[in-house]
Motif scaffolding. Structure first.
Motif, PDB file in Angstrom:
ATOM      1  N   GLY A 121       0.965  -1.322  -0.242  1.00 52.23           N
ATOM      2  CA  GLY A 121       0.222  -0.149  -0.102  1.00 52.23           C
ATOM      3  C   GLY A 121       0.892   1.215   0.264  1.00 52.23           C
ATOM      4  O   GLY A 121       0.373   2.332  -0.517  1.00 52.23           O
ATOM      5  N   HIS A 129       3.023   8.466   0.227  1.00 53.89           N
ATOM      6  CA  HIS A 129       1.128   7.957   0.588  1.00 53.89           C
ATOM      7  C   HIS A 129       0.822   7.327   2.566  1.00 53.89           C
ATOM      8  O   HIS A 129       2.312   7.989   3.224  1.00 53.89           O
ATOM      9  CB  HIS A 129       1.723   6.729   0.126  1.00 53.89           C
ATOM     10  CG  HIS A 129       2.433   6.371  -1.289  1.00 53.89           C
ATOM     11  ND1 HIS A 129       2.942   6.903  -1.941  1.00 53.89           N
ATOM     12  CD2 HIS A 129       1.021   5.365  -2.004  1.00 53.89           C
ATOM     13  CE1 HIS A 129       2.389   6.351  -3.170  1.00 53.89           C
ATOM     14  NE2 HIS A 129       1.668   5.555  -3.751  1.00 53.89           N
ATOM     15  N   TYR A 135      -0.954   5.168   4.649  1.00 53.67           N
ATOM     16  CA  TYR A 135      -1.673   4.212   5.257  1.00 53.67           C
ATOM     17  C   TYR A 135      -1.970   3.513   6.552  1.00 53.67           C
ATOM     18  O   TYR A 135      -1.380   4.402   7.908  1.00 53.67           O
ATOM     19  CB  TYR A 135      -0.641   2.577   5.148  1.00 53.67           C
ATOM     20  CG  TYR A 135      -1.677   1.497   5.296  1.00 53.67           C
ATOM     21  CD1 TYR A 135      -0.908   1.114   3.669  1.00 53.67           C
ATOM     22  CD2 TYR A 135      -1.685   0.661   6.610  1.00 53.67           C
ATOM     23  CE1 TYR A 135      -1.646  -0.499   3.737  1.00 53.67           C
ATOM     24  CE2 TYR A 135      -2.125  -0.288   6.020  1.00 53.67           C
ATOM     25  CZ  TYR A 135      -2.670  -1.370   4.523  1.00 53.67           C
ATOM     26  OH  TYR A 135      -3.187  -2.253   4.693  1.00 53.67           O
ATOM     27  N   VAL A 155      -5.601   3.101   1.860  1.00 50.67           N
ATOM     28  CA  VAL A 155      -4.057   3.912   1.881  1.00 50.67           C
ATOM     29  C   VAL A 155      -4.662   5.481   1.371  1.00 50.67           C
ATOM     30  O   VAL A 155      -5.123   5.415  -0.270  1.00 50.67           O
ATOM     31  CB  VAL A 155      -3.197   3.874  -0.061  1.00 50.67           C
ATOM     32  CG1 VAL A 155      -2.565   4.039   0.066  1.00 50.67           C
ATOM     33  CG2 VAL A 155      -3.408   1.574   0.943  1.00 50.67           C
TER      34      VAL A 155
END
Length: 235
Positions: free
Chosen positions: A50, A156, A158, A228
């Protein structure tokens, strides 16, 4: 259960566990027993995929607990920082899981670190696994906005182990949730959100959210989801 009493209970739970029960300390358990290595492998693989975690990435793990999970992820990147508000868990992390100077663990409140922590530009990926449901609406919004505004290199984010409000009946099979329980960040599982509600919260903070549903063999797949978050493109 008030948010303050719940916070106290969660903070001091690890001290009641065996010193070597690293998964029990962070409640990575099923019916009171630590989850299997296979289950941990599913978690680690999902996070790595992810986040698109690479060898050059520097990870910030918010509410890292004792570092047992964080250490698996540090193995696949350039290191980073784990932050947690539990003195007991951070002591375990630094004693048991800090293996070199690139793998650090800091005693700090996660939201305060997001809003005021030093050197936010060093991080490229962020994880918050199992703790996000315990942040109320205002705190959750502040965290996501702070990460978007201050952590400019992060691509990103998560968020793991989110109770799915659209599947709440799959968890409460022997009773109905108490009035307001699903909306209480101080309850046993924290605040329940649907994937759409999480997506709206993320969008308000400048992120785009993609839900992840674990395979059926994952112990909590029937009532939880992960997400995500990536930066929302302008225009």
């Amino acid at each position: 259960m008030s948010s303050d009493s719940s916070r106290y209970k969660f903070k001091h739970h690890p001290e009641t566990c065996d010193p070597e029960d690293y998964w029990g300390q962070v409640k990575r358990t099923v019916n009171g027993k630590p989850v299997s290595p296979e289950q941990i492998g599913l978690i680690v693989d999902s996070i790595r995929d992810g986040l698109q975690l690479g060898s050059d990435d520097v990870l910030l793990d918010l509410c890292c607990g004792n570092g047992a999970l964080t250490s698996h992820l540090f193995d696949g990147c350039a290191g980073g920082l784990g932050v947690d508000y539990s003195e007991f868990l951070i002591e375990v992390a630094n004693r048991r899981f800090s293996r070199n100077p690139s793998e650090r663990y800091l005693l700090a409140d996660a939201l305060d670190y997001v809003l005021n922590g030093q050197n936010p530009g060093e991080f490229t990926k962020v994880l918050c696994y199992g703790a996000f449901p315990y942040f109320g609406p205002d705190a959750a919004r502040s965290m996501l906005r702070g990460l978007n505004r201050r952590f400019g290199r992060v691509t990103h984010l998560y968020l793991g182990q989110l109770p799915d409000k659209s599947r709440i009946g799959r968890f409460f099979t022997d009773r109905d949730p108490a009035p307001g329980e699903a909306d209480d960040p101080g309850s046993l599982l924290g605040l329940w959100r649907t994937p759409d509600e999480l997506a709206a919260l993320a969008e308000d903070a400048g992120w785009t959210a993609r839900p992840i549903h674990q395979p059926d063999r994952f112990f909590a797949s029937h009532y939880r989801f992960d997400a995500v978050l990536t930066r929302r493109r302008a225009g």
